[in-house]
Motif scaffolding. Sequence first.
Motif, mmCIF file in Angstrom:
data_model
loop_
_atom_site.group_PDB
_atom_site.id
_atom_site.type_symbol
_atom_site.label_atom_id
_atom_site.label_comp_id
_atom_site.label_asym_id
_atom_site.label_seq_id
_atom_site.Cartn_x
_atom_site.Cartn_y
_atom_site.Cartn_z
ATOM 1 N N VAL A 23 0.582 -1.556 -12.926
ATOM 2 C CA VAL A 23 1.821 -2.461 -11.840
ATOM 3 C C VAL A 23 2.557 -1.131 -11.825
ATOM 4 O O VAL A 23 3.053 -0.905 -10.552
ATOM 5 N N ARG A 24 2.641 -0.072 -12.663
ATOM 6 C CA ARG A 24 3.576 0.707 -11.917
ATOM 7 C C ARG A 24 3.343 1.514 -11.019
ATOM 8 O O ARG A 24 3.503 2.060 -10.179
ATOM 9 N N ARG A 25 1.504 1.918 -11.458
ATOM 10 C CA ARG A 25 0.209 2.970 -10.544
ATOM 11 C C ARG A 25 0.933 2.089 -9.118
ATOM 12 O O ARG A 25 0.997 2.433 -7.753
ATOM 13 N N THR A 26 0.312 1.017 -9.143
ATOM 14 C CA THR A 26 0.567 -0.322 -7.174
ATOM 15 C C THR A 26 2.037 0.647 -7.245
ATOM 16 O O THR A 26 1.975 0.062 -5.816
ATOM 17 N N PHE A 27 2.990 -0.209 -7.672
ATOM 18 C CA PHE A 27 4.024 -0.001 -6.816
ATOM 19 C C PHE A 27 3.823 1.573 -6.537
ATOM 20 O O PHE A 27 5.306 1.647 -5.387
ATOM 21 N N ALA A 28 4.395 2.431 -7.183
ATOM 22 C CA ALA A 28 3.818 3.708 -6.650
ATOM 23 C C ALA A 28 3.353 4.122 -5.573
ATOM 24 O O ALA A 28 3.960 4.635 -4.762
ATOM 25 N N ARG A 29 2.315 3.739 -5.257
ATOM 26 C CA ARG A 29 1.868 3.909 -4.149
ATOM 27 C C ARG A 29 1.843 3.201 -3.461
ATOM 28 O O ARG A 29 1.937 3.475 -2.140
ATOM 29 N N MET A 30 2.420 1.742 -3.938
ATOM 30 C CA MET A 30 2.414 1.059 -1.944
ATOM 31 C C MET A 30 4.390 1.497 -1.368
ATOM 32 O O MET A 30 4.123 0.638 -0.292
ATOM 33 N N SER A 31 5.354 1.168 -2.335
ATOM 34 C CA SER A 31 6.145 1.828 -2.482
ATOM 35 C C SER A 31 7.159 3.323 -3.130
ATOM 36 O O SER A 31 8.196 3.552 -3.179
ATOM 37 N N PRO A 32 6.443 4.566 -2.603
ATOM 38 C CA PRO A 32 6.681 5.305 -2.963
ATOM 39 C C PRO A 32 7.674 5.628 -2.945
ATOM 40 O O PRO A 32 8.470 6.933 -3.378
ATOM 41 N N LEU A 105 18.748 -3.518 -2.045
ATOM 42 C CA LEU A 105 17.560 -5.170 -3.427
ATOM 43 C C LEU A 105 17.236 -5.827 -2.471
ATOM 44 O O LEU A 105 16.427 -6.686 -2.605
ATOM 45 N N GLY A 106 17.992 -6.854 -1.450
ATOM 46 C CA GLY A 106 17.387 -7.546 -0.402
ATOM 47 C C GLY A 106 16.201 -7.324 0.197
ATOM 48 O O GLY A 106 15.152 -7.598 0.572
ATOM 49 N N ALA A 107 16.241 -5.504 0.547
ATOM 50 C CA ALA A 107 14.786 -5.228 1.086
ATOM 51 C C ALA A 107 13.725 -5.208 0.726
ATOM 52 O O ALA A 107 12.692 -5.041 0.993
ATOM 53 N N CYS A 108 14.044 -4.675 -0.521
ATOM 54 C CA CYS A 108 13.554 -4.573 -1.734
ATOM 55 C C CYS A 108 12.278 -5.673 -2.372
ATOM 56 O O CYS A 108 11.775 -5.273 -1.832
ATOM 57 N N GLN A 109 13.009 -6.773 -1.527
ATOM 58 C CA GLN A 109 12.346 -8.257 -2.197
ATOM 59 C C GLN A 109 10.962 -8.131 -1.875
ATOM 60 O O GLN A 109 9.923 -9.405 -2.148
ATOM 61 N N ASN A 110 11.258 -7.761 -0.401
ATOM 62 C CA ASN A 110 9.578 -8.129 0.579
ATOM 63 C C ASN A 110 8.634 -7.426 0.207
ATOM 64 O O ASN A 110 7.566 -7.586 -0.300
ATOM 65 N N ASP A 111 9.283 -6.164 -0.472
ATOM 66 C CA ASP A 111 8.112 -5.611 -1.348
ATOM 67 C C ASP A 111 8.018 -5.459 -2.342
ATOM 68 O O ASP A 111 6.803 -5.639 -3.069
ATOM 69 N N ARG A 112 8.523 -6.259 -3.383
ATOM 70 C CA ARG A 112 8.051 -6.688 -4.666
ATOM 71 C C ARG A 112 7.312 -8.346 -4.001
ATOM 72 O O ARG A 112 6.318 -8.297 -4.464
ATOM 73 N N ALA A 113 7.407 -8.551 -3.408
ATOM 74 C CA ALA A 113 6.431 -9.791 -2.686
ATOM 75 C C ALA A 113 4.949 -9.431 -2.681
ATOM 76 O O ALA A 113 4.345 -9.687 -2.413
ATOM 77 N N ARG A 114 4.968 -8.467 -1.362
ATOM 78 C CA ARG A 114 3.866 -7.371 -1.403
ATOM 79 C C ARG A 114 2.805 -7.197 -2.049
ATOM 80 O O ARG A 114 1.965 -7.552 -2.658
ATOM 81 N N ASP A 116 3.862 -8.407 -6.111
ATOM 82 C CA ASP A 116 3.059 -9.024 -6.411
ATOM 83 C C ASP A 116 1.724 -10.263 -5.454
ATOM 84 O O ASP A 116 0.383 -10.367 -6.385
ATOM 85 N N GLU A 117 1.487 -10.167 -4.377
ATOM 86 C CA GLU A 117 0.351 -10.406 -3.455
ATOM 87 C C GLU A 117 -0.882 -9.961 -4.043
ATOM 88 O O GLU A 117 -1.534 -9.379 -4.243
ATOM 89 N N ALA A 118 -0.866 -7.943 -3.807
ATOM 90 C CA ALA A 118 -1.404 -6.837 -4.259
ATOM 91 C C ALA A 118 -2.011 -7.593 -5.947
ATOM 92 O O ALA A 118 -3.495 -6.907 -5.481
ATOM 93 N N LEU A 119 -0.908 -7.343 -6.506
ATOM 94 C CA LEU A 119 -0.756 -7.286 -7.903
ATOM 95 C C LEU A 119 -2.475 -8.458 -8.250
ATOM 96 O O LEU A 119 -3.112 -8.794 -9.203
ATOM 97 N N PHE A 120 -1.599 -9.379 -7.604
ATOM 98 C CA PHE A 120 -2.170 -11.293 -8.203
ATOM 99 C C PHE A 120 -3.565 -11.691 -7.002
ATOM 100 O O PHE A 120 -3.541 -12.868 -7.599
ATOM 101 N N GLU A 121 -3.975 -11.575 -6.467
ATOM 102 C CA GLU A 121 -5.130 -11.142 -5.080
ATOM 103 C C GLU A 121 -6.167 -11.780 -5.741
ATOM 104 O O GLU A 121 -6.782 -12.985 -5.182
ATOM 105 N N ALA A 122 -6.221 -11.599 -7.173
ATOM 106 C CA ALA A 122 -7.571 -12.172 -7.688
ATOM 107 C C ALA A 122 -7.358 -13.460 -8.535
ATOM 108 O O ALA A 122 -8.298 -14.295 -8.860
ATOM 109 N N LEU A 123 -5.887 -14.238 -8.270
ATOM 110 C CA LEU A 123 -5.921 -15.081 -8.905
ATOM 111 C C LEU A 123 -5.571 -16.189 -7.975
ATOM 112 O O LEU A 123 -4.705 -16.459 -6.887
ATOM 113 N N SER A 124 -5.794 -17.809 -8.211
ATOM 114 C CA SER A 124 -5.677 -18.348 -7.100
ATOM 115 C C SER A 124 -3.747 -18.562 -7.505
ATOM 116 O O SER A 124 -3.128 -18.436 -7.947
#
Length: 187
Positions: A23-32, A105-114, A116-124
């Motif tokens: 999570v930390r690595r992916t967050f840092a890469r997606m939202s540096p 904080l509201g603007a960060c919600q879109n990044d958090r949603a992205r 989640d999508e990236a991290l959990f794309e392997a799951l239905s």
Amino acid sequence: MEDRPDPLYASPTYLLFETGRLVRRTFARMSPEQPRLPYLLVLSCVARHGPLSQRQVAGRLRMDAGDLVGIVDALEKAGHVVRRRDPEDRRRYALDATENGRLFLGACQNDRARLDEALFEALSPDETHLFKDLLLRILAHHDERFTGAPDPQLRPEEPDGNGRPVRRDEAGQRTGAGISSGSAASS
């Protein structure tokens, strides 16, 4: 030499540790450009429950008060929180989110949603739902902050007589868990 599976792979604790690192690595890469999660947790806590003293924020988030000082300093410097004298106790300061902080904080919600999508794309979607439910159950067992956490079966648009969401079973029928004595008769 035969390649045997690592025994750590059988440990849920180890797998959670590695998931946290992912999570930390992916967050840092997606939202540096965004602050790390502890900064967002503090800002979210203050925006949702503030004004709060630093001690109250530390207690709500189960953070060391000493670690919180640097986070609050950075959030204040960024214009996301302000320290004001606490009207109930002039000796201490209360933290409150600024309008800029709430917008951020509201603007960060879109990044958090992205994220989640990236991290959990392997799951239905059903597997992701189950995963969240299991994590909430574990957390609620050890930490009262997660007791009564929002259940995906709750429909906030349909509150019971006390303003709490009504629980529904998988067939969409109201269950007793979210029905107060006053609203049960009206259903």
